[in-house]
Structures are given as structure tokens and as C-alpha cells.
Design a protein around this motif. Structure first.
Motif, PDB file in Angstrom:
ATOM      1  N   THR A  41       0.833  -1.206   0.000  1.00 29.69           N
ATOM      2  CA  THR A  41       0.000   0.000   0.000  1.00 29.69           C
ATOM      3  C   THR A  41       0.865   1.251   0.000  1.00 29.69           C
ATOM      4  O   THR A  41       0.433   2.304  -0.437  1.00 29.69           O
ATOM      5  N   SER A  42       2.118   1.153   0.514  1.00 27.76           N
ATOM      6  CA  SER A  42       2.937   2.373   0.626  1.00 27.76           C
ATOM      7  C   SER A  42       4.266   2.323  -0.121  1.00 27.76           C
ATOM      8  O   SER A  42       4.915   3.342  -0.266  1.00 27.76           O
ATOM      9  N   ILE A  43       4.669   1.142  -0.591  1.00 27.32           N
ATOM     10  CA  ILE A  43       6.021   1.021  -1.170  1.00 27.32           C
ATOM     11  C   ILE A  43       6.157   1.811  -2.475  1.00 27.32           C
ATOM     12  O   ILE A  43       7.231   2.319  -2.799  1.00 27.32           O
TER      13      ILE A  43
ATOM     14  N   ILE B  64       4.191  -1.783  11.183  1.00 32.88           N
ATOM     15  CA  ILE B  64       5.571  -1.493  10.770  1.00 32.88           C
ATOM     16  C   ILE B  64       5.692  -1.445   9.248  1.00 32.88           C
ATOM     17  O   ILE B  64       6.442  -0.639   8.702  1.00 32.88           O
ATOM     18  N   ALA B  65       4.899  -2.274   8.557  1.00 31.27           N
ATOM     19  CA  ALA B  65       5.004  -2.321   7.089  1.00 31.27           C
ATOM     20  C   ALA B  65       4.751  -0.973   6.399  1.00 31.27           C
ATOM     21  O   ALA B  65       5.517  -0.592   5.517  1.00 31.27           O
ATOM     22  N   PRO B  66       3.698  -0.177   6.780  1.00 31.82           N
ATOM     23  CA  PRO B  66       3.492   1.097   6.074  1.00 31.82           C
ATOM     24  C   PRO B  66       4.651   2.067   6.271  1.00 31.82           C
ATOM     25  O   PRO B  66       4.906   2.927   5.440  1.00 31.82           O
ATOM     26  N   VAL B  67       5.360   1.920   7.403  1.00 30.59           N
ATOM     27  CA  VAL B  67       6.474   2.826   7.690  1.00 30.59           C
ATOM     28  C   VAL B  67       7.720   2.389   6.911  1.00 30.59           C
ATOM     29  O   VAL B  67       8.469   3.207   6.377  1.00 30.59           O
ATOM     30  N   LEU B  68       7.934   1.062   6.832  1.00 32.04           N
ATOM     31  CA  LEU B  68       9.108   0.547   6.107  1.00 32.04           C
ATOM     32  C   LEU B  68       8.933   0.660   4.594  1.00 32.04           C
ATOM     33  O   LEU B  68       9.916   0.725   3.869  1.00 32.04           O
ATOM     34  N   GLY B  69       7.654   0.688   4.139  1.00 35.00           N
ATOM     35  CA  GLY B  69       7.378   0.726   2.697  1.00 35.00           C
ATOM     36  C   GLY B  69       8.151   1.800   1.948  1.00 35.00           C
ATOM     37  O   GLY B  69       8.909   1.498   1.020  1.00 35.00           O
ATOM     38  N   PRO B  70       7.997   3.086   2.339  1.00 36.74           N
ATOM     39  CA  PRO B  70       8.708   4.150   1.618  1.00 36.74           C
ATOM     40  C   PRO B  70      10.229   4.010   1.676  1.00 36.74           C
ATOM     41  O   PRO B  70      10.924   4.286   0.696  1.00 36.74           O
ATOM     42  N   LEU B  71      10.744   3.538   2.835  1.00 38.52           N
ATOM     43  CA  LEU B  71      12.197   3.377   2.995  1.00 38.52           C
ATOM     44  C   LEU B  71      12.720   2.325   2.024  1.00 38.52           C
ATOM     45  O   LEU B  71      13.675   2.548   1.271  1.00 38.52           O
ATOM     46  N   LEU B  72      12.035   1.170   2.011  1.00 42.63           N
ATOM     47  CA  LEU B  72      12.436   0.061   1.134  1.00 42.63           C
ATOM     48  C   LEU B  72      12.211   0.435  -0.331  1.00 42.63           C
ATOM     49  O   LEU B  72      13.066   0.188  -1.193  1.00 42.63           O
ATOM     50  N   GLY B  73      11.055   1.084  -0.604  1.00 44.01           N
ATOM     51  CA  GLY B  73      10.728   1.496  -1.979  1.00 44.01           C
ATOM     52  C   GLY B  73      11.760   2.460  -2.531  1.00 44.01           C
ATOM     53  O   GLY B  73      12.207   2.339  -3.677  1.00 44.01           O
ATOM     54  N   GLY B  74      12.151   3.439  -1.684  1.00 42.21           N
ATOM     55  CA  GLY B  74      13.155   4.429  -2.108  1.00 42.21           C
ATOM     56  C   GLY B  74      14.492   3.781  -2.392  1.00 42.21           C
ATOM     57  O   GLY B  74      15.138   4.055  -3.414  1.00 42.21           O
ATOM     58  N   TRP B  75      14.896   2.857  -1.517  1.00 40.25           N
ATOM     59  CA  TRP B  75      16.199   2.194  -1.680  1.00 40.25           C
ATOM     60  C   TRP B  75      16.221   1.334  -2.955  1.00 40.25           C
ATOM     61  O   TRP B  75      17.162   1.393  -3.735  1.00 40.25           O
ATOM     62  N   ILE B  76      15.126   0.566  -3.168  1.00 36.58           N
ATOM     63  CA  ILE B  76      15.061  -0.310  -4.356  1.00 36.58           C
ATOM     64  C   ILE B  76      15.075   0.529  -5.633  1.00 36.58           C
ATOM     65  O   ILE B  76      15.785   0.210  -6.596  1.00 36.58           O
ATOM     66  N   THR B  77      14.293   1.633  -5.624  1.00 33.47           N
ATOM     67  CA  THR B  77      14.210   2.482  -6.823  1.00 33.47           C
ATOM     68  C   THR B  77      15.560   3.145  -7.118  1.00 33.47           C
ATOM     69  O   THR B  77      15.976   3.232  -8.268  1.00 33.47           O
TER      70      THR B  77
ATOM     71  N   ALA C 134      14.154  10.678   4.849  1.00 30.81           N
ATOM     72  CA  ALA C 134      12.799  10.806   5.405  1.00 30.81           C
ATOM     73  C   ALA C 134      12.312   9.442   5.903  1.00 30.81           C
ATOM     74  O   ALA C 134      11.671   9.343   6.959  1.00 30.81           O
ATOM     75  N   GLY C 135      12.651   8.398   5.158  1.00 29.74           N
ATOM     76  CA  GLY C 135      12.299   7.032   5.579  1.00 29.74           C
ATOM     77  C   GLY C 135      12.997   6.654   6.873  1.00 29.74           C
ATOM     78  O   GLY C 135      12.415   6.004   7.743  1.00 29.74           O
ATOM     79  N   MET C 136      14.265   7.103   7.019  1.00 28.52           N
ATOM     80  CA  MET C 136      15.031   6.787   8.229  1.00 28.52           C
ATOM     81  C   MET C 136      14.437   7.475   9.468  1.00 28.52           C
ATOM     82  O   MET C 136      14.473   6.942  10.570  1.00 28.52           O
ATOM     83  N   ILE C 137      13.862   8.664   9.263  1.00 32.70           N
ATOM     84  CA  ILE C 137      13.199   9.376  10.375  1.00 32.70           C
ATOM     85  C   ILE C 137      11.998   8.562  10.868  1.00 32.70           C
ATOM     86  O   ILE C 137      11.707   8.498  12.048  1.00 32.70           O
ATOM     87  N   LEU C 138      11.288   7.938   9.922  1.00 33.51           N
ATOM     88  CA  LEU C 138      10.066   7.204  10.276  1.00 33.51           C
ATOM     89  C   LEU C 138      10.346   5.778  10.750  1.00 33.51           C
ATOM     90  O   LEU C 138       9.539   5.196  11.461  1.00 33.51           O
ATOM     91  N   ALA C 139      11.490   5.212  10.348  1.00 29.20           N
ATOM     92  CA  ALA C 139      11.761   3.797  10.626  1.00 29.20           C
ATOM     93  C   ALA C 139      11.744   3.429  12.119  1.00 29.20           C
ATOM     94  O   ALA C 139      11.203   2.391  12.480  1.00 29.20           O
ATOM     95  N   PRO C 140      12.316   4.266  13.036  1.00 29.98           N
ATOM     96  CA  PRO C 140      12.385   3.845  14.445  1.00 29.98           C
ATOM     97  C   PRO C 140      11.035   3.702  15.122  1.00 29.98           C
ATOM     98  O   PRO C 140      10.953   3.228  16.246  1.00 29.98           O
ATOM     99  N   VAL C 141       9.956   4.102  14.442  1.00 27.01           N
ATOM    100  CA  VAL C 141       8.626   4.010  15.047  1.00 27.01           C
ATOM    101  C   VAL C 141       8.318   2.554  15.407  1.00 27.01           C
ATOM    102  O   VAL C 141       7.604   2.271  16.353  1.00 27.01           O
ATOM    103  N   GLY C 142       8.893   1.633  14.643  1.00 25.38           N
ATOM    104  CA  GLY C 142       8.626   0.212  14.900  1.00 25.38           C
ATOM    105  C   GLY C 142       9.402  -0.354  16.074  1.00 25.38           C
ATOM    106  O   GLY C 142       9.068  -1.419  16.590  1.00 25.38           O
TER     107      GLY C 142
END
Length: 523
Positions: A39-41, A158-171, A315-323
């Protein structure tokens, strides 16, 4: 495909034990994680996808909209489908079709094909989340129902938060089709393990007629509502004829759907669940809370990337520690929920969310990485105490055969609330920013000595008068958007605190008893 089981012959299978339970939990969690991640990647990969397929970024947003609309339509159908085909069969089929749709998305040669495959992906993804919850609850004895809920909620948070981080890295490092290809090994593994462990634990099935009118009305009103929420910002909301038309269709469709479903003998969505006080109050608290949470999860990285010069990875790294805190605390909450009143836990979560958003409402443009990350860390505490108690309250006291329907319906309302939260947060942010910009511009005028000092300082640094004015305008804009973000964070904090009485509208249920019912009902 369906094998109707006579009610008299049916026995609920006992909870799983040992390694079967461990592997079953891992497989179900992996499938849920993959689904929620999708939903977020794609959010941060949109510019790359749009550029690659030769369309504008605005058209590219349909990659997200199409999945969201299809998913929202499919989720509330879970209860009906599970009764018709069996929970295990339906879950494994959904996972396999999801893998196939993901593979096709990665191969899509143009935007039209990609959107068609995303619709397919969203439709088959619908039953996965409610069924993973139901199957997981059936794997654990009643005393451990809270632990099962904790494990499930961690994947969905945790998945919606990791989505953008993983998506950005893969892209950035591979290429965008891989955001879809990574689902293939995960999905295949999850489907295989789930079938091996659960196929002898199939739920009771019965031949149900298809409520085709109810289904058609559901597609019409949910589809119109989701497209309106996704495109409203871009089309300037109710100043656009298209948005007004979608709103009218959604409202009329919803009213017709309500009337039809409440009078139909075999409704496609069981709306009678809302007669239960714990269900409607629990769903309302869960949905409004999730809508506020999700709106702010979208807003924070937007502000950081557009006005604080953060990259998508930062920006993804800022959100990642939420999990982090959620991972540590969720099992503790799950283990102890039977000993305490779950309403106190939910109220505590709302207080912590309020504190986190109040801290964010004090940010300024000088805020460094550490300052912005502290509230994110604390937010993990709120997330641990949010999902589990509210799901326990919502599903409490339901008979075994209604859990899949209740889980599907509550997840549908929650997902729709997430869409509302995103639309409201981004729209208010733009509106408040325009207001703040106008107010700041009154202070930044040529007659003010501070403005003259700034312009002469920039001129001394080698800027032309036009360039100096552009710099001042950019700084004004940055401040306006920061003040607008602060307004939304503060309003969200107050809303969380105002919702605490709603939690206490529900009846107190011993969570152990609720867990027992939920665990039985999961199968």
C-alpha cells in the motif's frame, strides 16, 4: 471449490503447538507484511515509474489509487467469501494470486497495463489481512490470544512505515519493477507453509447465494469515495464538477447499499455487527485513531522532503524507528491484556499519541535529525498500546462464525479512515500554508528594516535583486509550510485526547474471555 460442511459434523480444531505454531505465525505475518507494504512502497517510486512509462507524475498517482480502491472493495467481502469457500482455501488462493499480480505489475509495459494489474492485485489482496488475523487467532489457545494479536498488529503497523524506505532504496539502487518482484519469494513461501500447516484445519463452509445487487452497490460507492479522496486535492475539491459528481454517487450509492444490505437475507457485508456497542465504538475509536496516525505519517515525510531538503531515504530513516518500541512492547501488551481492562491501555495509547503530536507541533525549520526523531521513537509506545486493546474490544463477545466478517468489516472501515486521514491532512496543510504565507508576507515588505537588511545582505553576497527576492520568498514559503504542519500536528494531538471518552463507551470485557471467543471464532 466449496465443500459444504454440515454444522453437526464440524469440530473447531484445537490450537497449534510447538514449531507448527511458530511457522504458521511466521507465514501468516509474512503474507500480511507483504500486503500492507504494497500500500505504501510505490509512493516514493512514483516519479521513477511515471518517467519510465512516459506519463506525468499526476497520472502516476493512479498506481496507488487503483490498488487502494480495489483493496477497499475486496476487504469487506472477506466474511462472505470465507463462509463460501473456507478460510484456509481463500487465504492461500489470495496469496498465490497476489504473487501472480505482483509479477505482472513488474512486467507492465505501459501505465494502462500497470493500473489494470494493480487493480487485480488490490482485489485479491482484500481477504489476506482479515483472514491472517482470523487464522492466527485460531492457532493460539485463548490465554495467548493477546500475544497472537500483538504479533499480527506489529506487521500491520511497521510495514506502512518501512514501505517508503524500502521502496526508495530499491528504486535508487536497482529499478522500480523490483518493488513488485520482491513479493514473489515471500508470497510463494507464505502460501506453501500456510497450506502445509492449515489445510487440515479448514473452517466450516456453506453454499451461500451471491448478493449481486449488494456487491454492485459496494463497488460503486466505495470506488467513487476512494477516487474522490485520492483526486480531490489535485482537482481543488468541491470547486471541481468531477469531485462533486463522485461525492453524489458515493452518498447515494452508500444509502442504497445500507438499505439493501439491511433487508437482504444473505447480505454480502454483515452490517448487523454494528448493533453491538463494543463493535461500533471499538471500530470508531480504531478508525479515527488510525486516520489521524496515517494522515500524520504521510504529512511528516512530505514536509521533510519538500521544505527541509531531506532525501526520500533520509525521510524514511526518520520514520523507521517508530517500529522499535512497538516491537519491544507489543508482546508485553499481548501477554498482559487478559489481566487488565483493555480500555485503559487504549486510553493510554491516545494520550501518548497526543504527546507525540504536541512535540511535533513545536518543530521549527532549525530542527535537526535527532529532534525530529525523538517523537517518532515515543510513537512506538503508543502503537503497541493502540491496536491490540482496540481489536480485542471490537471482536469481544462475537460467535465463532462471525469473526472473519467482523475482522473484514473493521479493517475496511480502518483502511477507508486512512484514506480520509491522508486527504484531510494534505488538504488542510496546503490551505493553512496559504494563510500563513499571506500573513508572513504582511511582515516581509520593502518598508520593514529587517527585510531591507536581509536584501542588502544577499546583495552583498552577489545576488541580483530578483534572486534576493526569490530567496526571501522561498524562506517565507518554508516558514509558512512549517507553521501549517505545526497547526495540523497540534489539532491532531487535541483530537486524540478528545477521543479518550469514546473508548469508555465500550463495555468492559475480560480480555481472556474476549480472546477465547475470538480464538474460537477465528475458526
Amino acid at each position: 471449490m466449496s465443500h459444504a460442511t454440515p454444522a453437526a459434523d464440524y469440530r473447531h480444531p484445537p490450537p497449534l503447538t510447538g514449531s507448527a505454531r511458530l511457522w504458521g505465525t511466521l507465514a501468516l505475518s509474512a503474507a500480511t507484511f507483504m500486503n500492507v507494504l504494497d500500500t505504501s512502497i510505490a509512493n516514493v517510486s512514483l516519479p521513477a515509474i511515471a518517467g519510465d512509462l512516459g506519463v506525468s507524475p499526476n497520472q502516476g498517482t493512479w498506481v496507488i489509487t487503483s490498488f487502494g480502491v480495489a483493496n477497499a472493495i475486496a476487504v469487506p467481502l472477506t466474511g462472505w467469501l470465507a463462509q463460501r469457500f473456507g478460510q484456509v482455501r481463500l487465504f492461500v488462493t489470495s496469496v498465490i494470486l497476489f504473487v501472480l499480480a505482483s509479477w505482472l505489475c513488474g512486467l507492465a509495459p505501459n501505465m494502462t497495463t500497470l493500473i489494470i494489474f494493480r487493480v487485480l492485485q488490490g482485489l485479491v489482496a482484500g481477504p489476506m489481512i482479515p483472514l491472517s488475523q482470523a487464522l492466527l487467532l485460531s492457532s493460539y489457545p485463548p490465554a495467548l490470544a493477546g500475544v497472537a494479536m500483538a504479533l499480527w498488529s506489529m506487521t500491520t503497523l511497521i510495514a506502512p512505515v518501512l514501505g517508503p524506505l524500502l521502496g526508495g532504496w530499491i528504486t535508487d539502487n536497482i529499478s522500480w519493477p523490483w518493488i513488485f518482484y520482491i513479493n514473489i519469494p515471500v508470497g510463494v513461501g507464505a502460501a506453501f507453509i500456510t497450506w502445509r500447516i492449515f489445510h487440515k484445519r479448514e473452517s466450516q463452509t456453506r453454499k451461500l447465494p451471491i448478493d449481486s445487487v449488494g456487491l454492485a452497490l459496494l463497488v460503486i460507492w466505495v470506488g467513487s469515495l476512494q477516487i474522490m479522496l485520492d483526486k480531490g486535492q489535485e482537482l481543488d475539491w468541491f470547486h471541481s464538477g468531477e469531485v462533486v459528481a463522485l461525492a453524489v454517487v458515493a452518498v447515494v450509492g452508500f444509502l442504497a447499499f445500507l438499505i439493501w444490505e439491511l433487508t437482504e437475507e444473505h447480505p454480502v457485508v454483515d452490517l448487523t455487527l454494528f448493533k453491538r456497542r463494543n463493535f461500533w465504538a471499538g471500530v470508531l475509536a480504531l478508525s479515527v485513531g488510525y486516520g489521524l496516525f496515517f494522515g500524520n505519517v504521510v504529512l511528516l515525510p512530505l514536509w521533510l522532503q519538500q521544505y527541509m531538503s531531506y532525501t526520500s531515504t533520509q525521510a524514511g530513516m526518520i520514520l523507521a524507528p517508530v517500529g522499535l518500541m512497538a516491537l519491544i512492547l507489543s508482546p508485553l501488551v499481548g501477554k498482559n491484556i487478559a489481566k487488565f481492562d483493555p480500555r485503559h491501555f487504549a486510553a493510554f495509547a491516545f494520550m501518548v499519541f497526543g504527546l507525540v503530536l504536541w512535540m511535533r507541533s513545536n518543530f521549527n525549520t532549525q530542527a535537526n535529525f535527532g529532534t525530529i526523531m525523538v517523537p517518532t521513537l515515543i510513537q512506538g509506545v503508543a502503537m503497541a498500546f493502540f491496536f491490540i486493546p482496540l481489536m480485542t474490544i471490537t471482536l469481544s463477545g462475537l460467535s465463532p462464525d462471525r469473526i472473519a466478517a467482523a475482522s473484514g468489516l473493521s479493517n475496511f472501515v480502518r483502511i477507508t479512515a486512512g484514506s480520509f486521514g491522508t486527504s484531510i491532512a494534505t488538504t488542510l496543510w496546503q490551505d493553512r500554508a496559504a494563510l500563513h504565507h499571506a500573513q508572513l508576507s504582511d511582515y516581509v515588505n520593502a518598508g520593514r528594516s529587517a527585510t531591507q537588511d536581509a536584501l542588502s545582505g544577499l546583495a552583498a553576497s552577489g545576488y541580483t535583486p530578483q534572486q534576493a527576492l526569490a530567496v526571501v520568498d522561498r524562506l517565507t514559503n518554508q516558514q509558512a509550510y512549517m507553521l501549517a504542519a505545526n497547526d495540523i500536528f497540534f489539532a491532531s494531538a487535541l483530537t486524540f485526547l478528545a477521543m479518550i471518552p469514546l473508548v469508555y463507551l465500550t463495555r468492559h470485557v475480560r480480555a481472556g474471555a474476549a480472546g477465547a471467543k475470538a480464538a474460537a471464532g477465528a475458526h
